[in-house]
Write an enzyme that holds these catalytic residues in place. Structure first.
Site, PDB file in Angstrom:
ATOM      1  N   HIS A  38      49.309  49.955  51.819  1.00  0.00           N
ATOM      2  CA  HIS A  38      49.645  48.669  52.443  1.00  0.00           C
ATOM      3  C   HIS A  38      48.364  47.968  52.908  1.00  0.00           C
ATOM      4  O   HIS A  38      47.302  48.585  52.992  1.00  0.00           O
ATOM      5  CB  HIS A  38      50.596  48.891  53.620  1.00  0.00           C
ATOM      6  CG  HIS A  38      51.997  49.223  53.172  1.00  0.00           C
ATOM      7  ND1 HIS A  38      53.015  49.511  54.043  1.00  0.00           N
ATOM      8  CD2 HIS A  38      52.540  49.304  51.934  1.00  0.00           C
ATOM      9  CE1 HIS A  38      54.130  49.758  53.364  1.00  0.00           C
ATOM     10  NE2 HIS A  38      53.862  49.633  52.077  1.00  0.00           N
ATOM     11  N   GLU A  82      47.183  46.891  55.772  1.00  0.00           N
ATOM     12  CA  GLU A  82      46.457  47.392  56.946  1.00  0.00           C
ATOM     13  C   GLU A  82      45.641  48.628  56.567  1.00  0.00           C
ATOM     14  O   GLU A  82      44.493  48.788  56.991  1.00  0.00           O
ATOM     15  CB  GLU A  82      47.442  47.791  58.068  1.00  0.00           C
ATOM     16  CG  GLU A  82      48.429  46.728  58.470  1.00  0.00           C
ATOM     17  CD  GLU A  82      49.702  46.723  57.627  1.00  0.00           C
ATOM     18  OE1 GLU A  82      49.630  46.917  56.397  1.00  0.00           O
ATOM     19  OE2 GLU A  82      50.773  46.512  58.205  1.00  0.00           O
ATOM     20  N   CYS A 126      52.171  52.429  58.664  1.00  0.00           N
ATOM     21  CA  CYS A 126      50.926  51.746  59.020  1.00  0.00           C
ATOM     22  C   CYS A 126      50.769  51.664  60.531  1.00  0.00           C
ATOM     23  O   CYS A 126      49.650  51.665  61.043  1.00  0.00           O
ATOM     24  CB  CYS A 126      50.912  50.341  58.437  1.00  0.00           C
ATOM     25  SG  CYS A 126      50.809  50.386  56.650  1.00  0.00           S
ATOM     26  N   ALA A 173      65.496  18.315  34.144  1.00  0.00           N
ATOM     27  CA  ALA A 173      64.807  17.047  33.883  1.00  0.00           C
ATOM     28  C   ALA A 173      65.884  16.009  33.606  1.00  0.00           C
ATOM     29  O   ALA A 173      66.802  16.252  32.815  1.00  0.00           O
ATOM     30  CB  ALA A 173      63.872  17.200  32.687  1.00  0.00           C
ATOM     31  N   ARG A 203      54.366  29.903  27.458  1.00  0.00           N
ATOM     32  CA  ARG A 203      53.405  29.644  26.369  1.00  0.00           C
ATOM     33  C   ARG A 203      52.284  28.690  26.783  1.00  0.00           C
ATOM     34  O   ARG A 203      51.173  28.809  26.306  1.00  0.00           O
ATOM     35  CB  ARG A 203      54.111  28.996  25.160  1.00  0.00           C
ATOM     36  CG  ARG A 203      55.229  29.771  24.576  1.00  0.00           C
ATOM     37  CD  ARG A 203      55.779  29.115  23.317  1.00  0.00           C
ATOM     38  NE  ARG A 203      56.357  27.795  23.536  1.00  0.00           N
ATOM     39  CZ  ARG A 203      57.565  27.566  24.049  1.00  0.00           C
ATOM     40  NH1 ARG A 203      58.321  28.580  24.408  1.00  0.00           N
ATOM     41  NH2 ARG A 203      58.013  26.332  24.205  1.00  0.00           N
TER      42      ARG A 203
END
Ligand SMILES: NC(=O)c1ccc[n+]([C@@H]2O[C@H](COP(=O)([O-])OP(=O)(O)OC[C@H]3O[C@@H](n4cnc5c(N)ncnc54)[C@H](OP(=O)(O)O)[C@@H]3O)[C@@H](O)[C@H]2O)c1
Length: 326
Positions: free
Chosen positions: A25, A27, A61, A131, A183
Site C-alpha cells: 500500500h 504508506e 498499514c 452523440a 484504437r
C-alpha cells in the site's frame, strides 16, 4: 489510486503509492522509500485514503505507521471498504497519533469515484455517452449518421481506455457493427458487453470476432464463438443481471455507448453517475430521439455519488476538449 507523502516542514522526505492490486500500500511504499532511519517527530504523513486496519493481501498499514513512530497523519478521506471504514483512523488515534481528516476530501472522492461507487453501491461506476445532432437525434431517420468529429473520436477512445467495461444494446450492435476497442489513443480496451436477449446480432459481428473478450447477455445460449454467454432468466431485469455479474467480476466501471433505449433504462432507474453528451452543430431533422438527462443532474458534483452531465460541443476543437484530454 492511493498515494502517500512524508513531509517535514516544506521538505518532502519520501513519496509512495499503491502500484497494483496485491502490491504494498501507499504508506508502506512511502515509508520503505524513506528508509530505516527514525521518522522525525515533526514529520507529517499525508495520504488520500484512510490507512487500512486489516490483514488483506498485505499487513495493516495502521500498525506500520504506529511502529515507525509517525506522530501526525493527514487523511483526505475514510475508506468505505467494510473491513476498514474508520477502524484505521481509530487505531492510529488510540496509539496517540494526531489524525487530521477531510483535507481535499472532494478531490480524493472524485479521484477514486469508481472504487468508492463499486464498494458502496455494489455496482460499477456508470458513464453514459452519446452523440446527438443539434436537434437531438442519435441517427438520421434510423440510419447511422456521423455526428461526432475527429477530435471527439479521440476523446471517446480515451474514455474507453479509462473504464473497465463497455456496453451497447442489440439494435446498436445490429445497425452499427461497432468494434468497441481502443484504437485512436494508446490504452487498454475494456471488456465488451452486449445485451441481446433475442439474438438479433449476426454471428459475423465484430463484437464476436474474438479480437477482444466479449460478454453476451442472452435469453438462450447461441452458437456464437468469440463471446462468453450469460443467460438472463425470462422475467428478470437484464440491467440488474449485467450489473450483478460485472460487480461479481470486480469490474469497477462501465461505459455505456447506447443506443437510446438502453441508455433510457439506465437513466430511468437512476443507475448512472456521469452522462457525457456530444452535440454537433448540424441538424438531422428526424431519427431516434436522444435521451434527455433528467434534472437535477448538474455540472459540478458535491459528492462522489451525485450524477453529473457534461455537454460537449463536437465543433469545439480546442479548449473544452483539451481540458478532457489532460
Ligand atoms: N449517436 C449515438 O451516440 C449513438 C450511439 C449508439 C447507437 N446509436 C444509434 O441508435 C440506434 C439504436 O438505438 P435503439 O434505441 O434503437 O436500440 P438499442 O438501445 O441499441 O437497443 C435496445 C436495447 O434495449 C434493451 N432493452 C429492452 N428492454 C429492456 C429492459 N426492460 N431493460 C433494459 N434493457 C432493455 C434491449 O435488450 P434486448 O435486445 O435484450 O431486448 C437492447 O439491448 C441505432 O440507429 C444506432 O446507430 C447512436
Amino acid at each position: 489510486m492511493v498515494g502517500a507523502v512524508l513531509v517535514q516542514g516544506d521538505r518532502i522526505l519520501a513519496e509512495g503509492w499503491h502500484h497494483r492490486t496485491g502490491s504494498a500500500h501507499a504508506e508502506r511504499d512511502c515509508l520503505a522509500r524513506f528508509g530505516d532511519s527514525p521518522v522525525p517527530d515533526d514529520a507529517v504523513l499525508y495520504v488520500n485514503l484512510e490507512p487500512c486496519a486489516h490483514h488483506g493481501r498485505t499487513p495493516p498499514c495502521a500498525d506500520l505507521i504506529i511502529e515507525r513512530g509517525v506522530q501526525h497523519v493527514v487523511v483526505a478521506q475514510r475508506d468505505p471498504f467494510p473491513e476498514v471504514n474508520g477502524q484505521g483512523i481509530e487505531r492510529l488515534k488510540r496509539a496517540g497519533i494526531e489524525v487530521t481528516e477531510g483535507v481535499l476530501a472532494f478531490e480524493a472522492r472524485w479521484m477514486n469515484r469508481r472504487f468508492l461507487t463499486s464498494v458502496t453501491r455494489q455496482r460499477p461506476y456508470i458513464v453514459l455517452k452519446w452523440a446527438q445532432s443539434a436537434d437531438g437525434f442519435l441517427n438520421d431517420h434510423g440510419r447511422s449518421a456521423r455526428i461526432s468529429s475527429v477530435e471527439t473520436d479521440v476523446l471517446v477512445h480515451r474514455w474507453r481506455s479509462e473504464e473497465q467495461a463497455i456496453l451497447v444494446g442489440s439494435r446498436t450492435a445490429l445497425s452499427d457493427d461497432p468494434r468497441l476497442d481502443v484504437r485512436h489513443v494508446q490504452g487498454r480496451s475494456p471488456l465488451r458487453v452486449l445485451l441481446d436477449r433475442k439474438g438479433i446480432t449476426p454471428k459475423g459481428a465484430k463484437l464476436f470476432d474474438g479480437s477482444l473478450p466479449t460478454l453476451l447477455f442472452t435469453s438462450a445460449n447461441r452458437p456464437v464463438v468469440g463471446a462468453e454467454q450469460m443467460v438472463v432468466e425470462s422475467g428478470s431485469d437484464p440491467i440488474e443481471a449485467i450489473l450483478t455479474e460485472l460487480n461479481r467480476r470486480s469490474i469497477r466501471s462501465l461505459l455505456i455507448e447506447g443506443g437510446a433505449e438502453l441508455l433510457m433504462h439506465f437513466l430511468r432507474t437512476g443507475n448512472w453517475n456521469e452522462a457525457r453528451v456530444i452535440t454537433s452543430a448540424s441538424a438531422l431533422n428526424g431519427g431516434t430521439k436522444a435521451p434527455r438527462v433528467p434534472a437535477p443532474a448538474c455540472r459540478i458534483a458535491s459528492s462522489s455519488t451525485d450524477s453529473i452531465a457534461y455537454h460537449i460541443n463536437a465543433s469545439h476543437q480546442t479548449e473544452p476538449l483539451a481540458a478532457w484530454l489532460w
